[in-house]
Design an enzyme around this catalytic site. Structure first.
Site, PDB file in Angstrom:
ATOM      1  N   ARG A  32     -12.007   4.741 -32.331  1.00  0.00           N
ATOM      2  CA  ARG A  32     -12.692   3.944 -31.304  1.00  0.00           C
ATOM      3  C   ARG A  32     -13.605   4.810 -30.445  1.00  0.00           C
ATOM      4  NH1 ARG A  32      -7.051   1.817 -28.926  1.00  0.00           N
ATOM      5  NH2 ARG A  32      -6.517   2.128 -31.113  1.00  0.00           N
ATOM      6  N   ASP A  91      -9.708   7.489 -44.018  1.00  0.00           N
ATOM      7  CA  ASP A  91     -10.164   7.046 -42.700  1.00  0.00           C
ATOM      8  C   ASP A  91     -11.688   6.996 -42.598  1.00  0.00           C
ATOM      9  OD1 ASP A  91      -9.131   5.962 -40.415  1.00  0.00           O
ATOM     10  OD2 ASP A  91      -9.109   7.848 -39.290  1.00  0.00           O
ATOM     11  N   LYS A 137      -0.253  13.477 -36.314  1.00  0.00           N
ATOM     12  CA  LYS A 137       0.461  12.471 -37.104  1.00  0.00           C
ATOM     13  C   LYS A 137       1.688  13.108 -37.749  1.00  0.00           C
ATOM     14  CE  LYS A 137      -3.374   9.496 -38.539  1.00  0.00           C
ATOM     15  NZ  LYS A 137      -2.952   8.263 -37.850  1.00  0.00           N
ATOM     16  N   LYS A 141     -16.851   3.608 -39.377  1.00  0.00           N
ATOM     17  CA  LYS A 141     -16.006   4.741 -38.956  1.00  0.00           C
ATOM     18  C   LYS A 141     -15.918   5.721 -40.131  1.00  0.00           C
ATOM     19  CE  LYS A 141     -11.183   5.935 -37.791  1.00  0.00           C
ATOM     20  NZ  LYS A 141      -9.847   5.471 -37.374  1.00  0.00           N
TER      21      LYS A 141
HETATM   22  N1  BES Z   1      -6.853   5.988 -38.776  1.00  0.00           N
HETATM   23  C1  BES Z   1      -5.810   5.481 -37.986  1.00  0.00           C
HETATM   24  C2  BES Z   1      -5.409   4.053 -38.339  1.00  0.00           C
HETATM   25  C3  BES Z   1      -4.758   3.849 -39.673  1.00  0.00           C
HETATM   26  C4  BES Z   1      -3.389   3.934 -39.815  1.00  0.00           C
HETATM   27  C5  BES Z   1      -5.506   3.508 -40.763  1.00  0.00           C
HETATM   28  C6  BES Z   1      -2.798   3.726 -41.036  1.00  0.00           C
HETATM   29  C7  BES Z   1      -4.919   3.288 -41.997  1.00  0.00           C
HETATM   30  C8  BES Z   1      -3.563   3.393 -42.131  1.00  0.00           C
HETATM   31  C9  BES Z   1      -6.202   5.503 -36.523  1.00  0.00           C
HETATM   32  O1  BES Z   1      -7.092   6.490 -36.143  1.00  0.00           O
HETATM   33  C10 BES Z   1      -4.936   5.703 -35.747  1.00  0.00           C
HETATM   34  O2  BES Z   1      -4.332   6.712 -35.917  1.00  0.00           O
HETATM   35  N2  BES Z   1      -4.596   4.720 -34.936  1.00  0.00           N
HETATM   36  C11 BES Z   1      -3.388   4.770 -34.190  1.00  0.00           C
HETATM   37  C12 BES Z   1      -3.684   4.176 -32.834  1.00  0.00           C
HETATM   38  C13 BES Z   1      -2.609   4.417 -31.821  1.00  0.00           C
HETATM   39  C14 BES Z   1      -2.529   5.880 -31.477  1.00  0.00           C
HETATM   40  C15 BES Z   1      -2.930   3.593 -30.601  1.00  0.00           C
HETATM   41  C16 BES Z   1      -2.324   3.954 -34.927  1.00  0.00           C
HETATM   42  O3  BES Z   1      -2.657   2.955 -35.540  1.00  0.00           O
HETATM   43  O4  BES Z   1      -1.170   4.360 -34.891  1.00  0.00           O
HETATM   44 ZN    ZN Z   2      -8.367   7.207 -37.634  1.00  0.00          ZN
HETATM   45 ZN    ZN Z   3      -6.084   8.334 -35.665  1.00  0.00          ZN
END
Ligand code: BES
Ligand code: ZN
Ligand code: ZN
Length: 464
Positions: A314, A251, A240, A228
Site C-alpha cells: 500500500r 508479490d 515474515k 504492485k
Molecule cells: N504481500 C503480502 C500479502 C499476501 C499474503 C499476498 C499472502 C499473497 C499471499 C502483503 O504485503 C502483506 O504482507 N500484507 C500483510 C498486511 C498486514 C501486515 C496488515 C498481511 O496480509 O498479512
Molecule cells: Zn506484499
Molecule cells: Zn508484505
C-alpha cells in the site's frame, strides 16, 4: 504446439466432449461404460481404435468447455500423438483456445531436463473459418498475454528484481511500440515518492517506477492501470515467518497483470488508450531498512505512520497512484495488487476482491470477469472500518488497529490517496489469492495464474 483454425484436417486423434446426457445417446456408449467412463467433468477415455479421446463435461457452458479442454490437453501431452483435432463453433472457440493455451501451460525455465512434447499440431475444425478467425486470433492474444504474466510471476526474485523488471518492461515497450518512461531512485527522490523509496531502502536494487503507454489515434477512453511490483516481499523488519515467506516472489503479480494487459491491448489494437504504471520494489531487511515507528511523507503530502513494514504494498501503491493521477487524466483507474492475506481469508484462494466507491463500475467489471472466466467478489467499504486506520501521530496509519476486515482496510488506505475527482473512476483489485496457486485448479497449473489479464481485456473490449 501450433493451434490452427481449419475447415478439415487429418489428425491422429479427435477430442470429443460428452455430457452424461449425450453419453447415453452416443454410439460408443457401451464400450465407454465398460471402460468405466461416466462423463464426469475432467475425466477422459481413449478409444484408440476409433481415434477418439472422449472427455467428460458437466454441461456445454463455456466455463466447463474451458476446463474440459484444459484437462484434454494435459492428457494428450502425456500421449504420443502428433496431431489432434477438435470441433469448434463461434460460441465456444474462445473457451477452447483458453483451455488449450492456459491448460497446456508449463514453466520449465529452471528444469535441466524437460520432455519434448510429441503433440505438434492442434487442429480446430470449423465449418466457416472466416466467421471465427477474429475470435480465434483475439483469444490467442489474450491467452498468450496471460502466459506472459504467468512467466514473470514464476521467475525467481534473483532473476526478476526491480532492475530486471524495468528492463523487461522496456523490452515489451520496444516490441509492442509503446512509450516507456522509467524513474529510478534519483528521479523518485525528485518526485518525493518517499513511501515507495522507504520500502525499497534495504534492497540491493533501487526502486523503479515504470510507465508504459499505448495511445492509439482514435482512443475512445483512457485507462490508467497500476500494479504492485514487489519482486520480493520478505516483510521487512516486521519479518515474515519462514513458511509465509515462501512464494513471495509472487508479490509482483499485480505488475505482471498490468504488463500482460497492456501487451494484449496493444496487440488487439483496441481503441482505448492504456497507461500502465508499475511500482517495482523489493522489501528486505538490513541496517538501512525502514522501521515500524517511522513516519513517511508520501508523494501526496499525506504523512503515514508505519506500524508494520510488511504492509508495504500500500505504501508503494499510494505513491504510484498519486504520480499516475497527476500524469494522466483517465476515465478509469484500476490497480492490481497481491495486497492482503486477509483477502484470501475472506474470499478463498480463487477469487479476486474488488473494492471501490462506484457500484456500477464494480458491476460492469463483475460481468466482464464472469464472461472471461475469472472469479471476483465485491468487498464493501464502510466508514467504521475507515476509522481503524486513524493514527495518533500522523495523517493515517499503514495498518488497521483491529484484526478484522484487513482486505477492506487496505483498500480504504488506498482510497485515502485517490483524488476527489477520481473517486468514482477507481477500483482496486486484491489478487492475493487468485494470482498464484500451489495446487493446480481449473486451467491453472502450479504457480502464477495471470489473474486480471483476461478479465480486464474483456472489460476493455466492451468499452471501446
Ligand atoms: N504481500 C503480502 C500479502 C499476501 C499474503 C499476498 C499472502 C499473497 C499471499 C502483503 O504485503 C502483506 O504482507 N500484507 C500483510 C498486511 C498486514 C501486515 C496488515 C498481511 O496480509 O498479512
Ligand atoms: Zn506484499
Ligand atoms: Zn508484505
Amino acid at each position: 504446439m501450433k493451434i490452427e483454425l481449419v475447415q478439415e484436417a487429418k489428425s491422429d486423434i479427435e477430442i470429443v466432449f460428452l455430457t452424461k446426457n449425450t453419453l447415453t445417446k452416443n454410439k460408443h456408449a457401451k464400450i465407454l461404460k465398460k471402460a468405466g467412463f461416466s462423463a464426469e467433468q475432467e475425466s477422459s477415455c481413449f478409444l484408440y481404435e476409433k481415434g477418439l479421446l472422449v472427455c467428460g463435461i458437466e454441461d456445454t457452458h463455456n466455463d466447463n468447455i474451458r476446463t474440459a479442454t484444459a484437462s484434454a490437453i494435459k492428457t494428450l501431452k502425456k500421449s504420443n500423438f502428433k496431431s489432434a483435432a477438435l470441433h469448434v463453433t463461434k460460441g465456444n472457440i474462445k473457451a477452447v483456445v483458453e483451455g488449450l493455451i492456459l491448460g497446456g501451460y508449463e514453466y520449465n525455465r529452471y528444469k535441466s531436463e524437460t520432455k519434448k512434447p510429441t503433440l505438434k499440431t492442434l487442429n480446430l475444425v470449423c465449418s466457416n473459418i472466416k466467421s471465427l478467425s477474429k475470435d480465434f486470433e483475439e483469444a490467442v492474444i489474450v491467452a498468450e498475454a496471460t502466459c506472459f504474466a504467468r512467466d514473470i510471476v514464476n521467475t525467481t526474485p534473483e532473476d526478476i528484481n526491480p532492475q530486471t523488471l524495468a528492463k523487461l518492461a522496456k523490452d515489451l515497450a520496444k516490441e509492442n511500440n509503446l512509450t516507456c518512461n522509467i524513474l529510478k531512485e534519483k528521479e523518485l527522490k525528485q518526485e518525493k515518492c518517499n513511501a515507495m523509496l522507504a520500502v525499497g531502502r534495504a534492497s540491493r536494487y533501487e526502486p523503479h517506477l515504470i510507465h508504459l503507454a499505448y495511445q492509439p489515434k482514435k482512443a475512445k477512453k483512457t485507462i490508467t492501470l497500476v500494479g504492485k511490483g514487489l519482486t520480493y516481499d520478505a516483510g521487512g523488519l516486521s519479518l515474515k515467518p519462514a513458511t509465509s515467506m515462501v512464494t513471495m516472489k509472487m508479490d509482483k503479480a499485480g505488475a505482471c497483470a498490468v504488463l500482460g494487459i497492456i501487451k494484449a491491448v496493444s496487440e488487439l489494437k483496441l481503441d482505448v488508450a492504456v497507461h500502465a504504471f508499475v511500482g517495482a520494489v523489493e522489501n528486505m531487511i538490513g541496517g538501512d531498512a525502514y522501521k515500524p515507528d517511522d513516519v513517511l511523507t508520501s508523494r501526496s503530502g499525506k504523512t503515514i505512520e508505519v506500524r508494520n513494514t510488511d504492509a508495504e504494498g500500500r505504501l508503494v501503491l499510494v505513491d504510484v497512484l498519486d504520480y499516475a493521477q497527476e500524469k494522466v487524466q483517465a476515465d478509469y483507474i484500476f490497480d492490481f495488487a497481491t495486497l492482503t492475506g486477509a483477502c484470501m481469508v475472506a474470499l478463498g484462494q480463487y477469487t479476486t476482491g474488488v473494492m471501490g466507491n462506484n457500484s456500477r463500475l464494480k458491476h460492469a467489471i463483475a460481468k466482464a470477469a464472469g464472461n472471461a472466466g475469472e472469479l471476483t467478489a465485491s468487498l464493501p467499504f464502510n466508514k467504521h472500518l475507515k476509522k481503524q486506520l486513524k493514527s495518533e501521530i500522523a495523517d493515517i496509519c499503514n495498518i488497521s488497529n483491529k484484526p478484522f476486515g484487513g482486505a477492506i482496510t487496505a483498500g480504504l488506505f488506498l482510497d485515502a490517496f485517490i483524488k476527489e475527482r477520481n473517486k468514482d473512476k477507481w477500483l482496486h483489485f486484491d489478487i492475493a489469492g487468485s494470482a498464484y496457486t500451489e495446487t493446480p485448479w481449473d486451467i491453472n497449473g502450479y504457480g502464477g495464474t495471470g489473474a486480471g489479464v483476461r478479465m480486464m481485456c474483456e472489460y476493455l473490449k466492451s468499452i471501446q
